[in-house]
Design a protein around this motif. Sequence first.
Motif, PDB file in Angstrom:
ATOM      1  N   UNK A   1      40.561  31.586  37.181  1.00  0.00           N
ATOM      2  CA  UNK A   1      39.953  30.377  37.810  1.00  0.00           C
ATOM      3  C   UNK A   1      39.715  29.075  37.009  1.00  0.00           C
ATOM      4  N   UNK A   2      39.077  29.476  35.857  1.00  0.00           N
ATOM      5  CA  UNK A   2      38.950  28.266  34.822  1.00  0.00           C
ATOM      6  C   UNK A   2      40.375  27.954  34.341  1.00  0.00           C
ATOM      7  N   UNK A   3      41.518  28.746  34.123  1.00  0.00           N
ATOM      8  CA  UNK A   3      42.632  28.494  33.600  1.00  0.00           C
ATOM      9  C   UNK A   3      43.424  27.535  34.708  1.00  0.00           C
TER      10      UNK A   3
ATOM     11  N   UNK B   1      40.574  23.003  45.027  1.00  0.00           N
ATOM     12  CA  UNK B   1      41.960  23.253  44.790  1.00  0.00           C
ATOM     13  C   UNK B   1      42.364  24.398  46.044  1.00  0.00           C
ATOM     14  N   UNK B   2      43.716  24.380  46.343  1.00  0.00           N
ATOM     15  CA  UNK B   2      44.160  25.403  47.229  1.00  0.00           C
ATOM     16  C   UNK B   2      44.940  26.378  46.435  1.00  0.00           C
ATOM     17  N   UNK B   3      44.443  27.661  46.364  1.00  0.00           N
ATOM     18  CA  UNK B   3      45.016  28.610  46.031  1.00  0.00           C
ATOM     19  C   UNK B   3      45.466  29.837  46.875  1.00  0.00           C
ATOM     20  N   UNK B   4      46.443  30.456  46.211  1.00  0.00           N
ATOM     21  CA  UNK B   4      47.376  31.444  46.921  1.00  0.00           C
ATOM     22  C   UNK B   4      47.337  32.552  45.940  1.00  0.00           C
ATOM     23  N   UNK B   5      46.730  33.864  46.370  1.00  0.00           N
ATOM     24  CA  UNK B   5      46.447  34.955  45.714  1.00  0.00           C
ATOM     25  C   UNK B   5      47.401  35.950  46.099  1.00  0.00           C
TER      26      UNK B   5
ATOM     27  N   UNK C   1      40.573  40.929  44.514  1.00  0.00           N
ATOM     28  CA  UNK C   1      39.056  40.774  45.294  1.00  0.00           C
ATOM     29  C   UNK C   1      38.156  40.027  44.574  1.00  0.00           C
ATOM     30  N   UNK C   2      37.898  40.217  43.328  1.00  0.00           N
ATOM     31  CA  UNK C   2      36.991  39.442  42.707  1.00  0.00           C
ATOM     32  C   UNK C   2      37.415  37.933  42.489  1.00  0.00           C
ATOM     33  N   UNK C   3      38.702  37.639  42.450  1.00  0.00           N
ATOM     34  CA  UNK C   3      39.376  36.378  42.443  1.00  0.00           C
ATOM     35  C   UNK C   3      39.133  35.679  43.988  1.00  0.00           C
ATOM     36  N   UNK C   4      39.324  36.585  44.773  1.00  0.00           N
ATOM     37  CA  UNK C   4      39.194  35.728  46.125  1.00  0.00           C
ATOM     38  C   UNK C   4      37.646  35.427  46.443  1.00  0.00           C
ATOM     39  N   UNK C   5      36.691  36.408  45.901  1.00  0.00           N
ATOM     40  CA  UNK C   5      35.172  35.921  46.292  1.00  0.00           C
ATOM     41  C   UNK C   5      34.723  34.826  45.294  1.00  0.00           C
ATOM     42  N   UNK C   6      35.210  34.713  43.945  1.00  0.00           N
ATOM     43  CA  UNK C   6      34.773  33.803  43.178  1.00  0.00           C
ATOM     44  C   UNK C   6      35.446  32.286  43.486  1.00  0.00           C
ATOM     45  N   UNK C   7      36.531  32.406  43.876  1.00  0.00           N
ATOM     46  CA  UNK C   7      37.154  31.247  44.340  1.00  0.00           C
ATOM     47  C   UNK C   7      36.611  30.593  45.550  1.00  0.00           C
ATOM     48  N   UNK C   8      36.007  31.407  46.536  1.00  0.00           N
ATOM     49  CA  UNK C   8      35.390  30.855  47.673  1.00  0.00           C
ATOM     50  C   UNK C   8      34.140  30.364  47.506  1.00  0.00           C
ATOM     51  N   UNK C   9      33.393  31.239  46.548  1.00  0.00           N
ATOM     52  CA  UNK C   9      32.227  30.691  46.252  1.00  0.00           C
ATOM     53  C   UNK C   9      32.251  29.646  45.256  1.00  0.00           C
ATOM     54  N   UNK C  10      33.397  29.190  44.592  1.00  0.00           N
ATOM     55  CA  UNK C  10      33.376  27.690  43.984  1.00  0.00           C
ATOM     56  C   UNK C  10      33.924  26.749  44.937  1.00  0.00           C
TER      57      UNK C  10
END
Length: 210
Positions: free
Chosen positions: A193-195, A1-5, A14-23
Amino acid sequence: MRLTIFGATGRTGGHLVRQALAAEHEVTAVVRGRHPLADHPQLRVIKADVMNPDDIETAIRSADVVFDTIGSRDTGPTTVATDAALAITAAMASVGVLRLILISNSARIAGPGDDWCTRFVVKPLILRPLLRHSLDDMAAAEQVTRDTELDWTIVRAPQLTDGPAKGSYRTAVDRNVTFGIRISRADLATCLIDLAADPQSIHHHINVAD
């Protein structure tokens, strides 16, 4: 997905950015100025005034999902969350992006799902007086979000910690999580991210806890 945070340099963002990139998602992080975000081929950083819809349209235009993680750390009267929600929802409506996930706080809602002590003592008599300004701000931001025609999900979290991820979390739809006292920011980011990939959460309040 393309996510804007939005709020990408915050402790949850910061956690959201790192986890999204890892996924392996494509991430656009909106920041105000200097930032600690490391270079990554799937990361785009945009400097913008989050309170100005015109400034942030570029960041939103190609997004599949927009995350609003903005809140205030002030103890006094504040409209930071409300003003951000107004700008973000206006920009989304302008460019035709529909999916929005807003982080809010579960402390102000005492009701179904709470144990007796939390419902009648902790929230109304302790947390509400202590956090009234930030809770009022989040309540207004929620209302701004609900008043739109966007595909919104409002995520209500309890006390956030900087502890390690447990790798699991509990949720409740449109009600509180029983004994939902706290959650780590890392586990909250996983939930967010799951939601993002869960259409069943659209137009619902999702309460989350560890």
